[in-house]
Design an enzyme around this catalytic site. Structure first.
Site, PDB file in Angstrom:
ATOM      1  N   ARG A   4     -12.531  15.760 -19.397  1.00 50.95           N
ATOM      2  CA  ARG A   4     -11.789  14.746 -18.639  1.00 50.95           C
ATOM      3  C   ARG A   4     -11.954  13.384 -19.284  1.00 50.95           C
ATOM      4  O   ARG A   4     -13.053  12.962 -19.604  1.00 50.95           O
ATOM      5  CB  ARG A   4     -12.291  14.675 -17.192  1.00 50.95           C
ATOM      6  CG  ARG A   4     -11.562  13.594 -16.406  1.00 50.95           C
ATOM      7  CD  ARG A   4     -11.680  13.786 -14.934  1.00 50.95           C
ATOM      8  NE  ARG A   4     -11.062  12.681 -14.222  1.00 50.95           N
ATOM      9  CZ  ARG A   4     -11.080  12.566 -12.919  1.00 50.95           C
ATOM     10  NH1 ARG A   4     -11.681  13.483 -12.187  1.00 50.95           N
ATOM     11  NH2 ARG A   4     -10.496  11.551 -12.327  1.00 50.95           N
TER      12      ARG A   4
ATOM     13  N   ARG B   4      -5.254  15.263 -14.988  1.00 48.60           N
ATOM     14  CA  ARG B   4      -6.633  15.393 -15.429  1.00 48.60           C
ATOM     15  C   ARG B   4      -6.984  16.834 -15.731  1.00 48.60           C
ATOM     16  O   ARG B   4      -6.443  17.769 -15.134  1.00 48.60           O
ATOM     17  CB  ARG B   4      -7.614  14.789 -14.429  1.00 48.60           C
ATOM     18  CG  ARG B   4      -7.721  15.455 -13.079  1.00 48.60           C
ATOM     19  CD  ARG B   4      -6.734  14.975 -12.040  1.00 48.60           C
ATOM     20  NE  ARG B   4      -6.692  13.545 -11.794  1.00 48.60           N
ATOM     21  CZ  ARG B   4      -7.442  12.935 -10.881  1.00 48.60           C
ATOM     22  NH1 ARG B   4      -8.273  13.614 -10.140  1.00 48.60           N
ATOM     23  NH2 ARG B   4      -7.333  11.647 -10.693  1.00 48.60           N
TER      24      ARG B   4
ATOM     25  N   ASP C 167     -10.888  17.723 -11.889  1.00 49.63           N
ATOM     26  CA  ASP C 167     -11.362  16.775 -10.882  1.00 49.63           C
ATOM     27  C   ASP C 167     -12.283  17.559  -9.966  1.00 49.63           C
ATOM     28  O   ASP C 167     -11.916  18.638  -9.498  1.00 49.63           O
ATOM     29  CB  ASP C 167     -10.155  16.221 -10.099  1.00 49.63           C
ATOM     30  CG  ASP C 167     -10.568  15.183  -9.063  1.00 49.63           C
ATOM     31  OD1 ASP C 167     -11.480  14.380  -9.351  1.00 49.63           O
ATOM     32  OD2 ASP C 167      -9.972  15.172  -7.967  1.00 49.63           O
TER      33      ASP C 167
ATOM     34  N   ASP D 291     -14.589  16.952  -6.585  1.00 55.22           N
ATOM     35  CA  ASP D 291     -14.966  16.025  -5.511  1.00 55.22           C
ATOM     36  C   ASP D 291     -15.924  16.704  -4.545  1.00 55.22           C
ATOM     37  O   ASP D 291     -15.830  17.923  -4.320  1.00 55.22           O
ATOM     38  CB  ASP D 291     -13.715  15.611  -4.713  1.00 55.22           C
ATOM     39  CG  ASP D 291     -12.759  14.752  -5.521  1.00 55.22           C
ATOM     40  OD1 ASP D 291     -13.180  14.172  -6.528  1.00 55.22           O
ATOM     41  OD2 ASP D 291     -11.576  14.677  -5.126  1.00 55.22           O
TER      42      ASP D 291
HETATM   43  P1  ATP Z   1      -9.376  10.833  -4.572  1.00 59.19           P
HETATM   44  O1  ATP Z   1     -10.787  10.379  -4.337  1.00 59.19           O
HETATM   45  O2  ATP Z   1      -8.367  10.153  -3.709  1.00 59.19           O
HETATM   46  O3  ATP Z   1      -9.252  12.336  -4.549  1.00 59.19           O
HETATM   47  P2  ATP Z   1      -9.513  10.899  -7.443  1.00 59.19           P
HETATM   48  O4  ATP Z   1     -10.285  12.154  -7.258  1.00 59.19           O
HETATM   49  O5  ATP Z   1      -8.312  10.912  -8.307  1.00 59.19           O
HETATM   50  O6  ATP Z   1      -9.038  10.318  -6.029  1.00 59.19           O
HETATM   51  P3  ATP Z   1     -11.355   9.832  -9.262  1.00 59.19           P
HETATM   52  O7  ATP Z   1     -10.769   8.938 -10.286  1.00 59.19           O
HETATM   53  O8  ATP Z   1     -11.674  11.233  -9.632  1.00 59.19           O
HETATM   54  O9  ATP Z   1     -10.468   9.755  -7.956  1.00 59.19           O
HETATM   55  O10 ATP Z   1     -12.705   9.222  -8.715  1.00 59.19           O
HETATM   56  C1  ATP Z   1     -12.837   7.861  -8.394  1.00 59.19           C
HETATM   57  C2  ATP Z   1     -14.203   7.615  -7.766  1.00 59.19           C
HETATM   58  O11 ATP Z   1     -14.282   8.200  -6.482  1.00 59.19           O
HETATM   59  C3  ATP Z   1     -15.376   8.249  -8.467  1.00 59.19           C
HETATM   60  O12 ATP Z   1     -15.832   7.445  -9.507  1.00 59.19           O
HETATM   61  C4  ATP Z   1     -16.420   8.390  -7.357  1.00 59.19           C
HETATM   62  O13 ATP Z   1     -17.437   7.428  -7.484  1.00 59.19           O
HETATM   63  C5  ATP Z   1     -15.640   8.108  -6.109  1.00 59.19           C
HETATM   64  N1  ATP Z   1     -15.898   9.004  -4.987  1.00 59.19           N
HETATM   65  C6  ATP Z   1     -16.044   8.581  -3.708  1.00 59.19           C
HETATM   66  N2  ATP Z   1     -16.287   9.585  -2.879  1.00 59.19           N
HETATM   67  C7  ATP Z   1     -16.296  10.710  -3.619  1.00 59.19           C
HETATM   68  C8  ATP Z   1     -16.513  12.072  -3.306  1.00 59.19           C
HETATM   69  N3  ATP Z   1     -16.751  12.487  -2.057  1.00 59.19           N
HETATM   70  N4  ATP Z   1     -16.450  12.986  -4.328  1.00 59.19           N
HETATM   71  C9  ATP Z   1     -16.197  12.556  -5.591  1.00 59.19           C
HETATM   72  N5  ATP Z   1     -15.998  11.269  -5.946  1.00 59.19           N
HETATM   73  C10 ATP Z   1     -16.051  10.334  -4.966  1.00 59.19           C
HETATM   74 CA    CA Z   2      -9.763  14.009  -6.005  1.00 65.34          CA
HETATM   75 CA    CA Z   3     -12.431  12.734  -8.062  1.00 62.49          CA
END
Ligand code: ATP
Ligand code: CA
Ligand code: CA
Length: 292
Positions: free
Chosen positions: A81, A90, A93, A95
């Protein structure tokens, strides 16, 4: 140990493989106790990008939430990534959807993940592995996201798809046999079945023991892929009367069970395959006499 739910998504490169790789990597982080089906989802937020493959996993882990997030980010990086933009394409991802009963609201970590309720591509896989979310999915989510459907088995296995396509191509030519091998020397060979007929085609009726020909037509059920044939238990007996649709066995190919089903009424006149026998594409497996 605490249980965390992890949501996975990919829409770059071989998205199915990326999600599967991420699941393998999660096994280093804790005990993976449940894996959802894979889903294909329309992109969220930024629509002009390829569809996503999504999945969710339950992870029994001793890592606290912040350390878990770091580990997920390390896996994302390892799998290739690169930073793009929010909701952009991406490779992977990962989360944290929830972490036990923990409630965290910090700038870089929000748990439970605030997107769960609004996103079908999060809720649908999560519902596969956590029944509490199955109820939510049924009672409706506030649909910010579009279509999200489980992948068909064959879409999940790239090799199975390619093998099936190859067998179909072969079947459409006049070739008698075809051998495909990889660099390691693994090979498969397809041979045109010696006994003819298209599946379901009428053939000359088999001779009965009293010398008369049965007036019924005979359907030949043929293997539609390369694999190992298994007969159902109890093994269908020759002469058995088949009423409706009935599973006579299945062909196992690359770990996938592909049922062989006799459709409609008839009488089983021959079982041309042994349990556990390797079969080739187009090889006859069963003959069924149809009464006109
Ligand atoms: P979304 O959070 O809306 O799904 P995304 O996954 O596209 O958006 P990323 O760019 O992958 O967003 O991550 C942005 C930031 O989100 C990460 O750097 C992380 O610090 C933060 N974040 C906040 N809460 C979480 C969580 N529960 N799991 C993963 N990342 C998180
Ligand atoms: Ca996400
Ligand atoms: Ca994410």
């Amino acid at each position: 140990m605490p249980i965390a739910a992890i949501g996975l998504g990919s829409n770059q490169g071989d998205a199915v493989a990326n999600v599967q790789r991420a699941i393998e990597r999660l096994r280093e982080v804790g005990k993976v106790t449940a894996v959802s089906r894979l889903y294909r989802s329309a992109p969220y937020g930024v629509r002009e990008q390829p569809d996503f493959i999504n999945a969710a996993v339950l992870l029994d882990t001793s890592l606290p939430p912040r350390a878990l997030l770091q580990k997920l980010q390390a896996i994302e990086k390892d799998l290739g990534r690169r930073p793009t933009y929010r909701w952009g394409p991406r490779v992977i991802d990962a989360d944290i959807l929830y972490y036990d009963e923990a409630r965290i609201d910090e700038p870089d970590l929000v748990v439970p993940h605030p997107g769960i309720q609004q996103r079908q591509f999060v809720l649908a896989p999560l519902a596969d592995i956590d029944s509490r979310y199955a109820d939510q999915l049924r009672s409706g989510y506030t649909a910010e996201s579009g279509e999200c459907t489980p992948l068909m088995l064959e879409e999940r296995d790239d090799l199975a798809v390619r093998l099936r396509r190859l067998a179909k191509t072969f079947d459409e030519t006049d070739l008698i046999s075809l051998r495909v091998s990889d660099e390691a020397g693994n090979a498969i060979e397809l041979h045109r079945a010696a006994r003819g007929g298209v599946e379901g085609a009428q053939r000359e009726s088999p001779e009965l023991s009293d010398g008369k020909r049965e007036s019924a037509s005979v359907d030949v059920i043929k293997a539609n892929l390369v694999g190992i044939a298994h007969l159902v238990k109890p093994v269908p007996a020759v002469g058995a009367q088949l009423e409706g649709d009935r599973e006579l066995g299945y062909v196992e190919a690359l770990g996938i069970r592909n049922p062989v089903v006799a459709r409609g009424a008839g009488r089983l006149v021959s079982v041309l395959v042994d349990d556990g026998q390797a079969v080739e594409y187009g090889q006859p497996l069963f003959e069924i006499a149809r009464v006109p």
